[in-house]
Structure formats: C-alpha cells, structure tokens
Design a protein around this motif. Sequence first.
Motif, short mmCIF file in Angstrom:
data_model
loop_
_atom_site.label_atom_id
_atom_site.label_comp_id
_atom_site.label_asym_id
_atom_site.label_seq_id
_atom_site.Cartn_x
_atom_site.Cartn_y
_atom_site.Cartn_z
N UNK A 130 0.83 -1.20 0.00
CA UNK A 130 0.00 0.00 0.00
C UNK A 130 0.87 1.26 0.00
N UNK A 131 1.79 1.34 0.95
CA UNK A 131 2.60 2.55 1.06
C UNK A 131 3.61 2.66 -0.08
N UNK A 132 4.03 1.53 -0.62
CA UNK A 132 4.90 1.56 -1.78
C UNK A 132 4.18 2.15 -2.99
N UNK A 133 2.93 1.71 -3.22
CA UNK A 133 2.14 2.22 -4.34
C UNK A 133 1.75 3.68 -4.12
N UNK A 134 1.54 4.05 -2.86
CA UNK A 134 1.20 5.44 -2.56
C UNK A 134 2.35 6.37 -2.92
N UNK A 194 4.72 10.35 -7.14
CA UNK A 194 5.74 10.71 -8.13
C UNK A 194 5.15 10.80 -9.53
N UNK A 195 4.17 9.96 -9.82
CA UNK A 195 3.60 9.91 -11.17
C UNK A 195 2.09 9.72 -11.08
N UNK A 196 1.32 10.77 -11.42
CA UNK A 196 -0.14 10.69 -11.33
C UNK A 196 -0.78 10.69 -12.72
N UNK A 197 -0.06 10.18 -13.70
CA UNK A 197 -0.57 10.18 -15.07
C UNK A 197 -1.80 9.29 -15.22
N UNK A 198 -1.82 8.15 -14.55
CA UNK A 198 -2.99 7.26 -14.60
C UNK A 198 -3.68 7.26 -13.23
N UNK A 199 -4.03 8.44 -12.76
CA UNK A 199 -4.47 8.63 -11.39
C UNK A 199 -5.69 7.78 -11.02
N UNK A 200 -6.70 7.75 -11.88
CA UNK A 200 -7.92 7.03 -11.53
C UNK A 200 -7.69 5.52 -11.44
#
Length: 249
Positions: free
Chosen positions: A143-147, A152-158
């Motif tokens: 969870x915290x790794x993916x967070x 760093x990269x919110x290009x595919x945010x949804x």
Amino acid sequence: YADGAGRLANALVLNGTIQHIYLGRNYIRDGGAGRLAEALHINQTIKSIDLHHNGIGNIGAERIADAILVNHSLQSLDLRRNQIGDTGGHSLADALQSNNTTTKLELSYNPIGGTVQQRVNDILAGPRPLLMKKQPNMKSSLFFGKLMELEKDCSDINENLEVLSMFITDVHMMKFYYTAVAIFQCSGVLTQEAASHHIQRGLFRTSETCSCSDSISCFKLILEKAESDNHIQRIDFHRYDNRAEVNRM
C-alpha cells in the motif's frame, strides 16, 4: 464547547502537521474530550494538548486514557482544574504504564486523592516498557509503496487509485488514502465526482476491516469528514457504519 471540539477532532483525523493544541478554558466537558480522544486514536503527530479548566470529569478522562494507550506521539497533556476524580486518575495512570511517550501529565486542582496523584507521579518518574514496533505486513508494505509511486507519477491517477484502494486493510491506511485523494482534488488532478468515487470505494473497503470498537470509532470520524466534504450523504454514512458494525461481529 463540545460541538466545536467535535469539529476540531474531525479535522485532526486527517491532519499531519499540527503538533500543539491549546483549548484551555473552553468548557468542552466530557463530550468534547471524548471526541478529541477519538481523533488521537488516528492522529500520530500531536505532541502536546492543553485542556485545563474544561469541566472534564471521569468519563472524559477515561476516554483520553484509552487514546493514550494507542497514541505514540503525545508527550504532554495538561488537565489541570477539571473535575477528574480517583476513577479517572487511575485510568490515566493505567494508560501511562503502557505508554512511554507521554512524559508530562498535569492533574493539579482536580478532586483526586493524594494516593492517585502519587501513583501518576511515580509512573512518570520511573522506567516504563519500551513500545513494541509493529512490523508491517505484506499488504501495508504494498500500500505505502504504491502510494509513494502515485505521488511521483499521477498520469494514470484514476486507475492507480482503484488499485491502491484494494490494499486498504485498516482505518489508518484509509486516512492516508483519503488525504492523497484530497490533495489530488485540490490540485485539480481529480474532479469532485472522481474524488467522491474513490473515497466511497475506500470507505467500502475500510468497512470490511473494522475489527474492534476503537477502529469503529475512528471509522465514524472518517465518515463524518467524508460527509462534510460532500463525498457521501447521510444515508451513505449509515450504510457504511452499519456494514462496519456487522463485519466486526
């Protein structure tokens, strides 16, 4: 007053910046003290709280003691000039025995007997057990790794938020998830509709993980925050709350 303390508690659930709180002479009484105590179950950044002269009695002291048991940031607590008796004093002393973070507790000018006050003083002065660090499990690490990747990269945010919500296993993860969604919404990356969708998905996941009364209380605070932010309606509040209660049984 208690209502104002409740609104402050809702804000503190998701705040990771505020370290010192002064609420002396606000007469928040047991109700307000209880709401602040609920926030302390989740918030792990507050270092000092001044609640002197607030009409807090044994019930409020017991709620605060419950929070001290699980909070590892609070160092100083001022409860002078309240209405705490021996029962509340013993509850606070019991909590201090299991917590080595809180090193200052002011209880003067309360109707507490000398024996109870001396017990509190002895506990604060003597050695206490070291806190055991909880080892993260596989899901919390993911969870915290993916967070961090998402920050760093919110290009595919949804799509990434959908995946992230699947790793929520407790109310503390939901707090971080909620904060992340709120930040992306404030920065314009997420619309209100999209943010509400992700918050609701996270709440659904969290409702399946509540396993004790403390986690239920914390979950209610998050639900109240979600309602005030217009992510859910009152009917949704009751639906998630009831689901959490059922899953706890």
